[in-house]
Design an enzyme around this catalytic site. Structure first.
Site, mmCIF file in Angstrom:
data_model
loop_
_atom_site.group_PDB
_atom_site.id
_atom_site.type_symbol
_atom_site.label_atom_id
_atom_site.label_comp_id
_atom_site.label_asym_id
_atom_site.label_seq_id
_atom_site.Cartn_x
_atom_site.Cartn_y
_atom_site.Cartn_z
ATOM 1 N N LYS A 1 0.862 -1.189 0.000
ATOM 2 C CA LYS A 1 0.000 0.000 0.000
ATOM 3 C C LYS A 1 0.896 1.235 0.000
ATOM 4 O O LYS A 1 1.733 1.393 0.879
ATOM 5 C CB LYS A 1 -0.923 0.000 1.222
ATOM 6 C CG LYS A 1 -1.808 1.238 1.296
ATOM 7 C CD LYS A 1 -2.919 1.105 2.325
ATOM 8 C CE LYS A 1 -3.746 2.385 2.401
ATOM 9 N NZ LYS A 1 -4.855 2.287 3.346
ATOM 10 N N ASP B 1 -13.515 5.106 9.858
ATOM 11 C CA ASP B 1 -13.836 4.926 8.435
ATOM 12 C C ASP B 1 -14.361 3.506 8.229
ATOM 13 O O ASP B 1 -14.023 2.842 7.257
ATOM 14 C CB ASP B 1 -12.559 5.155 7.623
ATOM 15 C CG ASP B 1 -12.843 5.702 6.240
ATOM 16 O OD1 ASP B 1 -14.025 5.878 5.907
ATOM 17 O OD2 ASP B 1 -11.874 5.932 5.503
HETATM 18 P P1 ADP Z 1 -7.663 3.611 0.767
HETATM 19 O O1 ADP Z 1 -7.055 4.332 1.918
HETATM 20 O O2 ADP Z 1 -7.214 4.164 -0.522
HETATM 21 O O3 ADP Z 1 -9.134 3.476 0.890
HETATM 22 P P2 ADP Z 1 -7.514 0.772 1.469
HETATM 23 O O4 ADP Z 1 -6.502 0.299 2.447
HETATM 24 O O5 ADP Z 1 -8.904 0.881 1.937
HETATM 25 O O6 ADP Z 1 -7.004 2.151 0.834
HETATM 26 O O7 ADP Z 1 -7.450 -0.179 0.194
HETATM 27 C C1 ADP Z 1 -8.208 0.076 -0.968
HETATM 28 C C2 ADP Z 1 -8.724 -1.222 -1.530
HETATM 29 O O8 ADP Z 1 -7.648 -2.103 -1.852
HETATM 30 C C3 ADP Z 1 -9.612 -2.005 -0.582
HETATM 31 O O9 ADP Z 1 -10.959 -1.614 -0.680
HETATM 32 C C4 ADP Z 1 -9.403 -3.436 -1.021
HETATM 33 O O10 ADP Z 1 -10.237 -3.755 -2.114
HETATM 34 C C5 ADP Z 1 -7.957 -3.445 -1.513
HETATM 35 N N1 ADP Z 1 -7.060 -3.922 -0.437
HETATM 36 C C6 ADP Z 1 -6.423 -3.158 0.479
HETATM 37 N N2 ADP Z 1 -5.678 -3.921 1.303
HETATM 38 C C7 ADP Z 1 -5.844 -5.194 0.924
HETATM 39 C C8 ADP Z 1 -5.332 -6.462 1.394
HETATM 40 N N3 ADP Z 1 -4.496 -6.557 2.428
HETATM 41 N N4 ADP Z 1 -5.720 -7.577 0.742
HETATM 42 C C9 ADP Z 1 -6.563 -7.489 -0.301
HETATM 43 N N5 ADP Z 1 -7.080 -6.353 -0.792
HETATM 44 C C10 ADP Z 1 -6.727 -5.193 -0.187
#
Ligand code: ADP
Ligand code: MG
Length: 400
Positions: A122, A227
């Site tokens: 991320k 959130d």
């Molecule tokens: P943001 O802060 O941009 O909302 P998130 O951490 O919510 O970031 O991640 C955005 C999207 O990426 C999530 O809705 C999910 O679909 C995917 N995602 C994030 N982390 C994971 C993970 N560990 N495994 C699988 N999918 C993930």
């Protein structure tokens, strides 16, 4: 600004030293003078000039003509590569696969280690969003504008990592935190869809009360997610283990349970936060509204109340996660800085309203040049469905 790891294998250890020098130099200089880059890198001769032009060509640093002198600034791409290089050295990342999510404040990329085990990278990108309220001229934003995206994105990653670790240790269903560097974190990949994409739930009442219990349990440990919504809950389908081998061919085994996994922690707050109750109610109402709209489910019991949840707060302060995180190095001062910045740029809005594809985006004209329109869209899905073999291997990279 998407992650493009293609050029990384063509960089050698000298290039990385020069890139790191540009990073160090930018702590005190908006535009880092070329001689300073050379000096910090500790390299002599024509090597520095060659590296600088290689880095500039791949847009990892950008030339800036200042009134007084010429120099360079580190770009988001350069910052990405420094982080990737560190993760590679620590053996967390060997190859970079597909980008599965583009949020307003982050990019989500599938990566793999040398054994092929996949995880999630991320990348926090706090400066990418529209700067509508920076026009209000907050001094701290104006004066640190060049460094702030780097610093704030790093704070967001540090915060997210610290909370993920603490939550995981206390048994909350969150991804496993693997590593953090600069504005990035590596965590385990959850093979599941976000709740938003689930069209049917066999027993909505069961899932609903599990989610409400999770919100209350967070308060018990001193926290409010801030959130808690259908984007930040991944729903794992647990198949009946007894049905293995007994299910007729072509049919999938019965799903006996849905397991929610909570993600996305940069906006978490302590139960002692002045607006704690508002954040708590907002989390509860997000879930209520979503269940009502999507599954036509309305609970007969009123949702949990903050004052009741807080009565269950752990007495032993050392077990409280808000206190643990503060002690782990993500200080109260850092939390305040990040919160002020996120508020200022409207970053803390990972909810339905801000993501609704139909909603008007009135700040488009004020987009940062780096943010293209497609960046605005949420393209998240189930990660493993989308991985192909176009992944970019970092393995050939020569590390110092
Ligand atoms: P943001 O802060 O941009 O909302 P998130 O951490 O919510 O970031 O991640 C955005 C999207 O990426 C999530 O809705 C999910 O679909 C995917 N995602 C994030 N982390 C994971 C993970 N560990 N495994 C699988 N999918 C993930
Ligand atoms: Mg999210």
């Amino acid at each position: 600004m998407k992650l493009d790891a293609k050029a990384i294998r063509y960089l050698n250890s000298e290039d990385f030293r020069v890139l790191a020098a540009a990073e160090i130099g930018s702590k005190n200089h908006e535009v880092v003078p070329t001689p300073l880059i050379a000096q910090i890198s500790g390299l002599r001769g024509s090597g520095v000039t060659r590296s600088i032009s290689a880095l500039a060509k791949t847009n990892l640093i950008a030339k800036v003509k200042n009134a007084k002198y010429d120099g360079y600034r580190l770009t988001y791409g350069g910052y990405d590569y420094l982080a990737l290089n560190a993760h590679q050295k620590h053996k967390c990342i060997y190859s970079v696969g597909n980008q599965i999510g583009v949020g307003k404040e982050s990019d989500i990329v599938v990566v793999a280690d040398k054994t092929g085990k996949q995880s999630i990278l991320k990348i926090h990108r706090l400066g990418r969003i529209s700067f509508r309220s920076i026009k209000n001229n907050r001094d701290y934003l104006r004066h640190r504008s060049s460094g702030s995206w780097m610093y704030m994105s790093r704070l967001a990653a540090m915060k997210e990592y610290a909370f993920m670790k603490a939550l995981r240790q206390s048994g909350f269903p969150v991804p496993e935190p693997i590593s953090q560097n600069r504005h990035t974190i590596v965590m385990s990949l959850i093979d599941a869809f976000p709740l938003r994409q689930i069209s049917e739930v066999p027993q909505p009442d069961v899932l609903y009360s599990e989610l409400m219990d999770m919100i209350v349990r967070l308060v018990r440990f001193g926290l409010i997610h801030g959130d808690f919504n259908e984007f930040n809950l991944l729903i794992k389908e647990i198949e009946d283990p007894d049905a293995k081998g007994k299910t007729p061919e072509g049919e999938s085994p019965e799903i006996i349970r849905l397991e929610p996994i909570l993600i996305d922690f940069p906006q978490m707050v302590s139960v002692d936060h002045p607006n704690a109750e508002m954040y708590f109610d907002r989390d509860v109402n997000c879930i209520k509204r979503f269940f009502q709209r999507k599954f036509k489910f309305v609970s007969d019991v009123p949702g949990p109340f903050f004052k009741d949840a807080k009565k269950q707060l752990i007495k032993n302060a050392s077990e409280r996660l808000d206190i643990q995180v503060e002690a782990s190095g993500f200080s109260r001062k850092m939390a305040k800085e990040l919160e002020a910045y996120m508020k200022e740029v409207g970053a803390n809005e990972d909810n339905e309203e801000s993501r609704n594809e139909d909603s008007e985006d009135d700040d488009e004209e004020e987009e940062e040049e780096s943010g293209s329109e497609e960046d605005e869209e949420q393209t998240s899905g189930k990660p493993t469905d989308e991985v192909d073999d176009s992944s970019q291997k970092l393995g050939e990279l020569r590390v110092s």
